[in-house]
Design a protein around this motif. Structure first.
Motif, mmCIF file in Angstrom:
data_model
loop_
_atom_site.group_PDB
_atom_site.id
_atom_site.type_symbol
_atom_site.label_atom_id
_atom_site.label_comp_id
_atom_site.label_asym_id
_atom_site.label_seq_id
_atom_site.Cartn_x
_atom_site.Cartn_y
_atom_site.Cartn_z
ATOM 1 N N ILE A 55 0.803 -1.217 0.000
ATOM 2 C CA ILE A 55 0.000 0.000 0.000
ATOM 3 C C ILE A 55 0.840 1.272 0.000
ATOM 4 O O ILE A 55 0.534 2.225 -0.727
ATOM 5 C CB ILE A 55 -0.982 0.000 1.189
ATOM 6 C CG1 ILE A 55 -2.016 -1.106 0.970
ATOM 7 C CG2 ILE A 55 -1.673 1.342 1.344
ATOM 8 C CD1 ILE A 55 -2.924 -1.348 2.146
ATOM 9 N N LYS A 56 1.906 1.316 0.819
ATOM 10 C CA LYS A 56 2.621 2.589 0.866
ATOM 11 C C LYS A 56 4.138 2.505 0.968
ATOM 12 O O LYS A 56 4.816 3.450 0.641
ATOM 13 C CB LYS A 56 2.094 3.441 2.020
ATOM 14 C CG LYS A 56 2.333 2.895 3.395
ATOM 15 C CD LYS A 56 1.789 3.864 4.432
ATOM 16 C CE LYS A 56 1.906 3.306 5.835
ATOM 17 N NZ LYS A 56 1.367 4.218 6.813
ATOM 18 N N ARG A 57 4.713 1.422 1.402
ATOM 19 C CA ARG A 57 6.154 1.391 1.625
ATOM 20 C C ARG A 57 6.958 0.909 0.405
ATOM 21 O O ARG A 57 8.163 1.104 0.369
ATOM 22 C CB ARG A 57 6.489 0.519 2.829
ATOM 23 C CG ARG A 57 5.879 1.033 4.112
ATOM 24 C CD ARG A 57 6.621 0.559 5.316
ATOM 25 N NE ARG A 57 5.905 0.746 6.569
ATOM 26 C CZ ARG A 57 5.678 1.885 7.166
ATOM 27 N NH1 ARG A 57 6.070 2.999 6.615
ATOM 28 N NH2 ARG A 57 5.036 1.945 8.315
ATOM 29 N N GLY A 58 6.276 0.299 -0.571
ATOM 30 C CA GLY A 58 6.973 -0.152 -1.767
ATOM 31 C C GLY A 58 7.433 1.027 -2.600
ATOM 32 O O GLY A 58 6.658 1.937 -2.865
ATOM 33 N N LYS A 59 8.686 1.011 -3.009
ATOM 34 C CA LYS A 59 9.251 2.161 -3.723
ATOM 35 C C LYS A 59 8.867 2.198 -5.201
ATOM 36 O O LYS A 59 8.820 3.258 -5.796
ATOM 37 C CB LYS A 59 10.768 2.167 -3.563
ATOM 38 C CG LYS A 59 11.189 2.293 -2.109
ATOM 39 C CD LYS A 59 12.569 2.879 -1.998
ATOM 40 C CE LYS A 59 13.029 2.932 -0.567
ATOM 41 N NZ LYS A 59 12.313 3.837 0.281
ATOM 42 N N THR A 60 8.612 1.045 -5.796
ATOM 43 C CA THR A 60 8.249 1.009 -7.209
ATOM 44 C C THR A 60 6.922 0.255 -7.370
ATOM 45 O O THR A 60 6.535 -0.526 -6.501
ATOM 46 C CB THR A 60 9.326 0.288 -8.045
ATOM 47 O OG1 THR A 60 9.362 -1.091 -7.653
ATOM 48 C CG2 THR A 60 10.705 0.916 -7.844
ATOM 49 N N PRO A 61 6.229 0.477 -8.477
ATOM 50 C CA PRO A 61 4.993 -0.258 -8.719
ATOM 51 C C PRO A 61 5.209 -1.781 -8.741
ATOM 52 O O PRO A 61 4.348 -2.539 -8.285
ATOM 53 C CB PRO A 61 4.519 0.256 -10.082
ATOM 54 C CG PRO A 61 5.101 1.628 -10.179
ATOM 55 C CD PRO A 61 6.426 1.532 -9.483
ATOM 56 N N LYS A 62 6.365 -2.212 -9.257
ATOM 57 C CA LYS A 62 6.652 -3.646 -9.306
ATOM 58 C C LYS A 62 6.775 -4.233 -7.891
ATOM 59 O O LYS A 62 6.246 -5.309 -7.614
ATOM 60 C CB LYS A 62 7.931 -3.905 -10.102
ATOM 61 C CG LYS A 62 8.237 -5.363 -10.280
ATOM 62 C CD LYS A 62 9.466 -5.566 -11.141
ATOM 63 C CE LYS A 62 9.748 -7.061 -11.300
ATOM 64 N NZ LYS A 62 10.904 -7.297 -12.135
ATOM 65 N N ILE A 63 7.444 -3.520 -7.004
ATOM 66 C CA ILE A 63 7.580 -3.986 -5.620
ATOM 67 C C ILE A 63 6.214 -4.024 -4.946
ATOM 68 O O ILE A 63 5.880 -4.989 -4.248
ATOM 69 C CB ILE A 63 8.564 -3.088 -4.834
ATOM 70 C CG1 ILE A 63 9.987 -3.292 -5.350
ATOM 71 C CG2 ILE A 63 8.489 -3.365 -3.335
ATOM 72 C CD1 ILE A 63 11.003 -2.311 -4.773
ATOM 73 N N ALA A 68 1.648 -7.190 -2.999
ATOM 74 C CA ALA A 68 0.202 -7.415 -2.986
ATOM 75 C C ALA A 68 -0.136 -8.867 -3.317
ATOM 76 O O ALA A 68 -0.972 -9.491 -2.658
ATOM 77 C CB ALA A 68 -0.488 -6.471 -3.973
ATOM 78 N N VAL A 69 0.522 -9.425 -4.328
ATOM 79 C CA VAL A 69 0.294 -10.832 -4.689
ATOM 80 C C VAL A 69 0.726 -11.748 -3.536
ATOM 81 O O VAL A 69 0.015 -12.687 -3.175
ATOM 82 C CB VAL A 69 1.028 -11.192 -6.000
ATOM 83 C CG1 VAL A 69 1.007 -12.689 -6.250
ATOM 84 C CG2 VAL A 69 0.415 -10.438 -7.171
ATOM 85 N N ALA A 70 1.877 -11.452 -2.942
ATOM 86 C CA ALA A 70 2.360 -12.254 -1.816
ATOM 87 C C ALA A 70 1.391 -12.161 -0.638
ATOM 88 O O ALA A 70 1.135 -13.167 0.040
ATOM 89 C CB ALA A 70 3.757 -11.797 -1.407
#
Length: 92
Positions: A55-63, A68-70
């Motif tokens: 939701i907010k801590r991932g730096k890139t859309p891929k991360i 989210a999938v995990a």
């Protein structure tokens, strides 16, 4: 996504789930915890952490997408552990 309740409700739900899991263990006098319940509570903590990355801590859309999938996979594991009452979840 900018509404105040959208930012608050997930935290309340996660806290409620974690609190109820521990409360269930105490009320049912599960000590030491059965393996399936320990695995389920541990998976819930992992789910919460993955959710924060998604939701907010991932730096890139891929991360964020990977997290989210995990998180969805961990959620499926939690459901399986509850239904099967096994740390192996759907595999047991």
């Amino acid at each position: 996504m900018q509404a105040r309740w959208v930012k608050i409700v997930p935290h309340l739900m996660d806290t409620l789930l974690l609190t109820l899991g521990v409360t269930l263990a105490v009320i049912l006098n599960f000590w030491p915890l059965p393996l399936w319940l320990s695995a389920k509570i541990t998976a819930l903590v992992i789910y919460i952490l993955l959710g924060t990355v998604a939701i907010k801590r991932g730096k890139t859309p891929k991360i964020r997408a990977t997290a989210a999938v995990a998180a969805v996979l961990v959620f499926a594991y939690i459901i399986g552990a509850a239904v099967e009452r096994s740390a192996l979840s759907w595999l047991g």
